[in-house]
Write a protein that holds these residues in place. Structure first.
Motif, PDB file in Angstrom:
ATOM      1  N   TRP A 267     -10.064   3.386   8.720  1.00 59.54           N
ATOM      2  CA  TRP A 267     -10.455   3.349   7.307  1.00 59.54           C
ATOM      3  C   TRP A 267     -10.986   1.977   6.929  1.00 59.54           C
ATOM      4  O   TRP A 267     -10.362   0.955   7.206  1.00 59.54           O
ATOM      5  CB  TRP A 267      -9.250   3.675   6.425  1.00 59.54           C
ATOM      6  CG  TRP A 267      -8.632   5.001   6.717  1.00 59.54           C
ATOM      7  CD1 TRP A 267      -9.165   6.023   7.461  1.00 59.54           C
ATOM      8  CD2 TRP A 267      -7.349   5.457   6.294  1.00 59.54           C
ATOM      9  NE1 TRP A 267      -8.296   7.085   7.518  1.00 59.54           N
ATOM     10  CE2 TRP A 267      -7.165   6.771   6.802  1.00 59.54           C
ATOM     11  CE3 TRP A 267      -6.340   4.910   5.526  1.00 59.54           C
ATOM     12  CZ2 TRP A 267      -6.029   7.515   6.575  1.00 59.54           C
ATOM     13  CZ3 TRP A 267      -5.191   5.641   5.291  1.00 59.54           C
ATOM     14  CH2 TRP A 267      -5.039   6.936   5.808  1.00 59.54           C
TER      15      TRP A 267
ATOM     16  N   GLU B  88       0.203   8.263  -1.574  1.00 55.59           N
ATOM     17  CA  GLU B  88      -0.861   7.276  -1.741  1.00 55.59           C
ATOM     18  C   GLU B  88      -1.629   6.975  -0.462  1.00 55.59           C
ATOM     19  O   GLU B  88      -2.850   6.984  -0.454  1.00 55.59           O
ATOM     20  CB  GLU B  88      -0.286   5.991  -2.332  1.00 55.59           C
ATOM     21  CG  GLU B  88       0.206   6.184  -3.762  1.00 55.59           C
ATOM     22  CD  GLU B  88       0.350   4.881  -4.523  1.00 55.59           C
ATOM     23  OE1 GLU B  88      -0.324   3.902  -4.160  1.00 55.59           O
ATOM     24  OE2 GLU B  88       1.126   4.857  -5.482  1.00 55.59           O
ATOM     25  N   LYS B  89      -0.942   6.578   0.588  1.00 55.51           N
ATOM     26  CA  LYS B  89      -1.602   6.190   1.840  1.00 55.51           C
ATOM     27  C   LYS B  89      -2.529   4.988   1.659  1.00 55.51           C
ATOM     28  O   LYS B  89      -3.404   4.750   2.497  1.00 55.51           O
ATOM     29  CB  LYS B  89      -2.395   7.363   2.442  1.00 55.51           C
ATOM     30  CG  LYS B  89      -1.582   8.601   2.799  1.00 55.51           C
ATOM     31  CD  LYS B  89      -2.468   9.630   3.506  1.00 55.51           C
ATOM     32  CE  LYS B  89      -1.675  10.804   4.039  1.00 55.51           C
ATOM     33  NZ  LYS B  89      -1.312  11.767   3.018  1.00 55.51           N
ATOM     34  N   LEU B  90      -2.362   4.236   0.602  1.00 55.68           N
ATOM     35  CA  LEU B  90      -3.239   3.111   0.317  1.00 55.68           C
ATOM     36  C   LEU B  90      -2.668   1.821   0.894  1.00 55.68           C
ATOM     37  O   LEU B  90      -1.455   1.670   1.030  1.00 55.68           O
ATOM     38  CB  LEU B  90      -3.440   2.963  -1.195  1.00 55.68           C
ATOM     39  CG  LEU B  90      -4.089   4.158  -1.890  1.00 55.68           C
ATOM     40  CD1 LEU B  90      -4.099   3.971  -3.393  1.00 55.68           C
ATOM     41  CD2 LEU B  90      -5.516   4.375  -1.378  1.00 55.68           C
TER      42      LEU B  90
ATOM     43  N   GLU C 274     -10.405  -0.916  -1.011  1.00 56.84           N
ATOM     44  CA  GLU C 274     -10.194  -0.518  -2.402  1.00 56.84           C
ATOM     45  C   GLU C 274     -10.960   0.774  -2.681  1.00 56.84           C
ATOM     46  O   GLU C 274     -12.042   0.764  -3.246  1.00 56.84           O
ATOM     47  CB  GLU C 274     -10.628  -1.616  -3.372  1.00 56.84           C
ATOM     48  CG  GLU C 274     -10.105  -1.347  -4.769  1.00 56.84           C
ATOM     49  CD  GLU C 274     -10.607  -2.340  -5.802  1.00 56.84           C
ATOM     50  OE1 GLU C 274      -9.938  -2.484  -6.843  1.00 56.84           O
ATOM     51  OE2 GLU C 274     -11.674  -2.949  -5.584  1.00 56.84           O
ATOM     52  N   TYR C 275     -10.353   1.887  -2.312  1.00 57.15           N
ATOM     53  CA  TYR C 275     -10.993   3.184  -2.521  1.00 57.15           C
ATOM     54  C   TYR C 275     -10.977   3.603  -3.981  1.00 57.15           C
ATOM     55  O   TYR C 275     -11.795   4.417  -4.400  1.00 57.15           O
ATOM     56  CB  TYR C 275     -10.298   4.249  -1.670  1.00 57.15           C
ATOM     57  CG  TYR C 275     -10.471   4.028  -0.195  1.00 57.15           C
ATOM     58  CD1 TYR C 275     -11.741   3.939   0.375  1.00 57.15           C
ATOM     59  CD2 TYR C 275      -9.371   3.898   0.644  1.00 57.15           C
ATOM     60  CE1 TYR C 275     -11.911   3.725   1.730  1.00 57.15           C
ATOM     61  CE2 TYR C 275      -9.532   3.691   1.999  1.00 57.15           C
ATOM     62  CZ  TYR C 275     -10.799   3.606   2.538  1.00 57.15           C
ATOM     63  OH  TYR C 275     -10.962   3.391   3.879  1.00 57.15           O
TER      64      TYR C 275
ATOM     65  N   LYS D  60      -4.651  11.928  -4.588  1.00 62.61           N
ATOM     66  CA  LYS D  60      -4.345  10.683  -5.302  1.00 62.61           C
ATOM     67  C   LYS D  60      -5.514  10.277  -6.194  1.00 62.61           C
ATOM     68  O   LYS D  60      -5.341   9.781  -7.294  1.00 62.61           O
ATOM     69  CB  LYS D  60      -4.027   9.582  -4.292  1.00 62.61           C
ATOM     70  CG  LYS D  60      -3.874   8.183  -4.892  1.00 62.61           C
ATOM     71  CD  LYS D  60      -2.668   8.081  -5.801  1.00 62.61           C
ATOM     72  CE  LYS D  60      -2.534   6.673  -6.366  1.00 62.61           C
ATOM     73  NZ  LYS D  60      -1.386   6.550  -7.286  1.00 62.61           N
TER      74      LYS D  60
ATOM     75  N   SER E 289       0.235   1.074   4.874  1.00 63.71           N
ATOM     76  CA  SER E 289       0.301   1.823   3.624  1.00 63.71           C
ATOM     77  C   SER E 289       1.661   1.640   2.976  1.00 63.71           C
ATOM     78  O   SER E 289       2.621   1.170   3.591  1.00 63.71           O
ATOM     79  CB  SER E 289       0.032   3.305   3.882  1.00 63.71           C
ATOM     80  OG  SER E 289       1.030   3.863   4.719  1.00 63.71           O
TER      81      SER E 289
ATOM     82  N   TRP F 281      -1.518  -1.229   0.226  1.00 67.68           N
ATOM     83  CA  TRP F 281      -1.000  -2.215  -0.721  1.00 67.68           C
ATOM     84  C   TRP F 281      -0.679  -3.501   0.031  1.00 67.68           C
ATOM     85  O   TRP F 281       0.001  -3.500   1.052  1.00 67.68           O
ATOM     86  CB  TRP F 281       0.230  -1.669  -1.439  1.00 67.68           C
ATOM     87  CG  TRP F 281      -0.114  -0.593  -2.428  1.00 67.68           C
ATOM     88  CD1 TRP F 281      -0.070   0.757  -2.233  1.00 67.68           C
ATOM     89  CD2 TRP F 281      -0.591  -0.782  -3.769  1.00 67.68           C
ATOM     90  NE1 TRP F 281      -0.482   1.416  -3.371  1.00 67.68           N
ATOM     91  CE2 TRP F 281      -0.806   0.495  -4.338  1.00 67.68           C
ATOM     92  CE3 TRP F 281      -0.848  -1.916  -4.550  1.00 67.68           C
ATOM     93  CZ2 TRP F 281      -1.268   0.671  -5.634  1.00 67.68           C
ATOM     94  CZ3 TRP F 281      -1.307  -1.738  -5.851  1.00 67.68           C
ATOM     95  CH2 TRP F 281      -1.512  -0.456  -6.383  1.00 67.68           C
TER      96      TRP F 281
ATOM     97  N   MET G  57     -10.767   9.251   4.350  1.00 70.15           N
ATOM     98  CA  MET G  57     -10.914   8.463   3.127  1.00 70.15           C
ATOM     99  C   MET G  57     -12.373   8.319   2.721  1.00 70.15           C
ATOM    100  O   MET G  57     -12.670   7.807   1.638  1.00 70.15           O
ATOM    101  CB  MET G  57     -10.297   7.068   3.315  1.00 70.15           C
ATOM    102  CG  MET G  57      -8.787   7.061   3.301  1.00 70.15           C
ATOM    103  SD  MET G  57      -8.126   7.426   1.649  1.00 70.15           S
ATOM    104  CE  MET G  57      -6.376   7.117   1.911  1.00 70.15           C
TER     105      MET G  57
ATOM    106  N   ILE H 110      -5.073  -3.453  -3.415  1.00 69.70           N
ATOM    107  CA  ILE H 110      -5.189  -2.595  -2.237  1.00 69.70           C
ATOM    108  C   ILE H 110      -6.489  -2.914  -1.513  1.00 69.70           C
ATOM    109  O   ILE H 110      -7.483  -3.317  -2.114  1.00 69.70           O
ATOM    110  CB  ILE H 110      -5.159  -1.092  -2.594  1.00 69.70           C
ATOM    111  CG1 ILE H 110      -6.308  -0.734  -3.557  1.00 69.70           C
ATOM    112  CG2 ILE H 110      -3.816  -0.683  -3.155  1.00 69.70           C
ATOM    113  CD1 ILE H 110      -6.484   0.743  -3.795  1.00 69.70           C
TER     114      ILE H 110
END
Length: 852
Positions: A135, A438-440, A486-487, A180, A432, A442, A168, A483
């Protein structure tokens, strides 16, 4: 190409390649030898080899191809669309036949598929990992992979097959499925370039272009958040093998890459090596229940990130519906409440049978965090499909295991496992926060938990990738979002960044994460490459500050106060934000010195001193020896970061301990503060307090989480079932297990003689602890146990290294392998302050007996 010559240095990690620039698609060999302290040289090592990928955009002659042109579906990246549709079209598959007429010497394919891909050759899946290519912010960086196909190609007809997933890259909003956010970089697309060198020296290239064919595949829905649906009736046997008739397939369309540049397909492609993602472990059911007629729930015994794999049989068109989750409700059914997914929009996996004997399936392009799987079956006939077996596949980055910890206290071993499983579950291309809602990526975890992670796993490549993600996400004004990639931008209705987007404790990862990686791995490249981005962020904080004081952000996120956890309750945001700013400036001072930027180092040192003085004038109360409101976080951060005036250090430490005792040895610090609590107590030689804290089994504590049935570290200290059950943000006890309890303190930023310090907490009421750590210098081990009148301590120091071993206060006698230290030429004893005995040792294995 290059010969380093003999280099007389103990700092061999900083010997960098100094030869001509490397060429694309070229195989290189290397070997080395070393000299010992007497000048005796070793034999040459066996030659090792690697092959470079496509190093320049101009090396790409392949085209990006897709099933359809990018159109209205393409949204601006990093933006909410808010559009929810009833359904999505099936994901495309691609194929290309080609012929080889002479023997091959080497065949290397370079390939990327967006959002994710699986590459087949002659009917065989040749990708040795999953969820490729990783990603990123695809507008700026798109990763690709390389595979050696030399042994898999054959003379005659060959065929490529390619499956694509959304990942993503393309996050759809579909009615009835959880997501999300909603956003897209464009239609699914792929690029491939196969370079063949024949035995006679001639070469050829097979590329993706309009000669490829495409059709709809059997994956009818795929979302990195919402799950995946697979209809086996839509599989086409032989589609990825030579000789398949594809006359009714459509020709692929040549399209622009993710950055929109159709004229230069390789402009955003990067062959940077990152950890492969693999389905590394299987979990079998420990229990199967039937809480309602026709519904079975499989308990896999462990919460983890991954997917279920089923083996089934049944009639054509029958469907298996899989609902994964971390918890069960009062009726014994799976609930996704801990992940924020309701019954109206759950995360689902479904498989529709083709009806030809025994069938095995798992999702390909998505994953989830779960322990339980609820299985429901449907069929048009009275005969429902039969699930012959179900298991869970643990999906995470395939990083090297560098550390091992154990103690004689079972509770500590279980806490170690709890944290370890949460770390691995959240290591999928990014670090993540959770593998569910979320799977983001952070960012605060990357530096706060960095040392804990690096004691366990080799993650330099992952940290280099994360640093690149942060640079790609950095705004023109220098701000680094919370994050990366930054999606989705966390802004308010007016487009102004919220605290979730702009918080110093998170954005400072651009400085502190590469610095943490350097401390573990000693490679200055990660510092040099991102130095400009670090400077820009430090200047951004300077511009946002009030003469050096910062008062914005999330603060000590999820601390334990009177209200439901969230933004800081017990500690002023100005304390955590300004303390982090000071930590940034200190790190930049040291980074600038390492990189030979002395004027920058002086600038940051002066600024750090100014911030320190302002911090103490504003937030320190000398009459009570407390900072801010006296919370655990408020006193721990200044202690750990060197902000406390020396004459007040002991009193502030005493106040930290006093507050912990006042809370019956429970923690009140949150995501930010607990890291510094662990560090302040370890550095202050108060492992006894940490021992008491980690031994608790009532709320809030690790032991309480275990008592409530947690198998991974939970988001909230009290295991709130409405919060994530798989977070590692509070896992800082892991650092103490290695550095404090077992005593391995390793830091490559210190002088050579101080990089390894062995200082175990042997005076605790425990029958021993042991840790090993595969450092960049070699294996470091520390293992101790109490004996009558003292302790046994076994230590291993790698070749070429030295270490200082610190022993408890009041040591009367030390022997090593039966010899008193006074008779051992290799040992140097010295008395430190507070009557602590230090032993200086070189490389080797040592068995100390320590007596009081």
């Amino acid at each position: 190409m290059w010969d380093s010559g003999r280099i007389a240095s103990g700092d061999f990690l900083e010997v960098h390649y100094g030869g001509p620039a490397l060429q694309s698609g070229t195989t290189y060999f290397w070997k080395l030898r070393v000299w010992d302290q007497a000048g005796k040289e070793s034999p040459w090592s066996n030659p090792a080899t690697w092959t470079t990928a496509l190093l320049h955009p101009s090396d790409w002659s392949a085209k990006w191809i897709a099933a359809d042109a990018d159109g209205p579906r393409q949204l601006q990246a990093l933006e909410h669309s808010g559009k929810v549709v009833e359904s999505t079209t099936p994901l495309p598959i691609f194929r290309r036949d080609f012929r080889i007429d002479k023997p091959i010497k080497q065949a290397i394919v370079s390939v990327s598929g967006l959002g994710q891909y699986e590459l087949h050759l002659n009917g065989r899946n040749v990708t040795d990992s999953v969820l490729n290519p990783g990603w990123t912010n695809y507008r700026k960086t798109t990763l690709y992979n390389t595979y050696d196909l030399t042994a898999l190609l054959h003379q005659g007809n060959n065929s490529f097959g390619m499956m694509l997933g959304s990942g993503m890259y393309d996050v759809p909003g579909v009615k009835g499925r959880y997501t999300k956010f909603i956003g897209s970089f464009g239609q699914p697309k792929m690029i491939l370039q196969l370079h063949i060198i024949f035995a006679d020296g001639s070469q050829t290239t097979i590329v993706s272009d309009r000669r490829w064919k495409t059709a709809s595949g059997p994956i009818t829905f795929s979302s990195i958040y919402g799950g995946e649906d697979f209809d086996a009736r839509k599989e086409t046997p032989g589609w990825d093998s030579p000789g398949f008739r594809d006359t009714d397939w459509s020709s692929a369309i040549e399209v622009a890459g993710p950055n929109g540049d159709a004229s230069n397909p390789g402009s955003e492609l990067s062959g940077k090596i990152i950890p492969a993602i693999q389905a590394a472990q299987s979990f079998m059911p420990v229990k199967v229940t039937e809480p309602a007629p026709g519904i079975k729930v499989y308990d896999l015994g462990q919460n983890f990130s991954g997917w279920p794999e089923i083996t089934v049989s049944g009639k054509r068109g029958s469907t298996i519906r899989l609902l994964p989750g971390e918890l069960l409700d009062a009726k014994g059914l799976v609930t996704q409440a801990s992940a924020g997914a309701g019954s109206n929009a759950p995360v689902l996996f479904s498989y529709t049978l083709k009806g030809s004997g025994i069938e095995t399936w798992h999702p390909r392009f998505t994953y989830y965090g779960f322990r339980y799987v609820q299985v429901e079956t449907t069929s048009a006939s009275a005969d429902k499909p039969v699930v012959l077996s179900l298991k869970g596949k643990f999906v995470h980055d395939a990083v090297n295991i560098d550390g091992e910890f154990t103690s004689t206290l079972p509770l500590f071993n279980r806490i170690h496992h709890l944290i370890d499983m949460a770390i691995l579950s959240n290591m999928v291309s990014v670090l993540s926060d959770c593998p569910t809602r979320e799977k983001l990526g952070w960012l605060e975890q990357t530096h706060l938990a960095g040392t804990s992670i690096m004691y366990n796993y080799g993650v330099l490549e992952l940290y280099e990738k994360i640093a690149n993600d942060m640079v790609d996400a950095q705004l023109p004004n220098g701000m680094v979002p919370g994050i990366a990639p930054e999606y989705v931008a966390f802004v308010d209705s007016k487009g102004v960044s919220t605290n979730f987007r702009d918080s110093p404790e998170w954005g400072s990862a651009i400085i502190l994460s590469p610095w943490t990686a350097y401390q573990s791995y000693g490679d200055t490249e990660i510092l040099a490459k991102h130095y400009d981005a670090m400077r820009r962020y430090a200047h951004y904080l300077r511009d946002k500050s009030q003469r050096g004081l910062l008062t914005f952000g999330l603060g000590d996120w999820y601390d334990i106060g009177p209200n439901f956890p969230g933004e800081s309750q017990l500690t002023s945001k100005g304390l955590t934000a300004t303390a982090i700013y000071y930590q940034d400036l200190n790190a930049l001072t040291r980074i600038a010195k390492l990189l030979g930027k002395d004027s920058d180092a002086l600038e940051y040192a002066e600024e750090a001193n100014s911030v320190k003085n302002l911090f103490n004038r504003t937030l320190f109360h000398p009459e009570t020896n407390e900072y801010d409101r006296g919370s655990q976080t408020a006193n721990a951060m200044p202690l750990a970061l060197g902000l406390v005036p020396e004459e007040h250090r002991q009193a502030v430490l005493d106040n930290l301990v006093k507050d912990i005792r006042k809370h019956q040895n429970h923690v009140t610090a949150g995501d930010i503060g607990f890291h510094y609590v662990v560090r302040a107590l370890t550095d202050g030689d108060r492992s006894d307090v940490l021992y008491d804290m980690l031994s608790k089994t009532d709320s809030p504590s690790y032991g309480y989480q275990l008592a409530k049935g947690a198998t991974t570290l939970t988001e909230a200290w009290d295991t709130n079932p409405n919060s994530s059950q798989n977070h590692f943000m509070l896992g800082h006890a892991e650092e103490w297990f290695y550095r404090g309890l077992a005593g391995i303190d390793f830091d490559m930023s210190r002088p050579i003689s101080q990089r390894i310090i062995i200082r175990p907490a042997m005076e605790l009421d425990i029958a021993g602890a042991s840790a090993s750590f595969e450092s960049v210098l070699g294996t470091i081990e520390s293992s101790w146990k109490p004996v009558v009148g003292g302790w046994d301590l076994n230590v291993t120091i790698p070749s070429g290294a030295v270490a200082a071993v610190y022993l408890p206060v009041g040591v009367r006698e030390v022997s090593e392998h039966g010899q008193p230290s006074s008779a051992a030429d290799t040992l140097k004893l010295s008395k430190e302050k507070d009557d602590v005995t230090a032993v200086t040792i070189g490389s080797g294995q040592y068995h100390f007996v320590v007596h009081r």
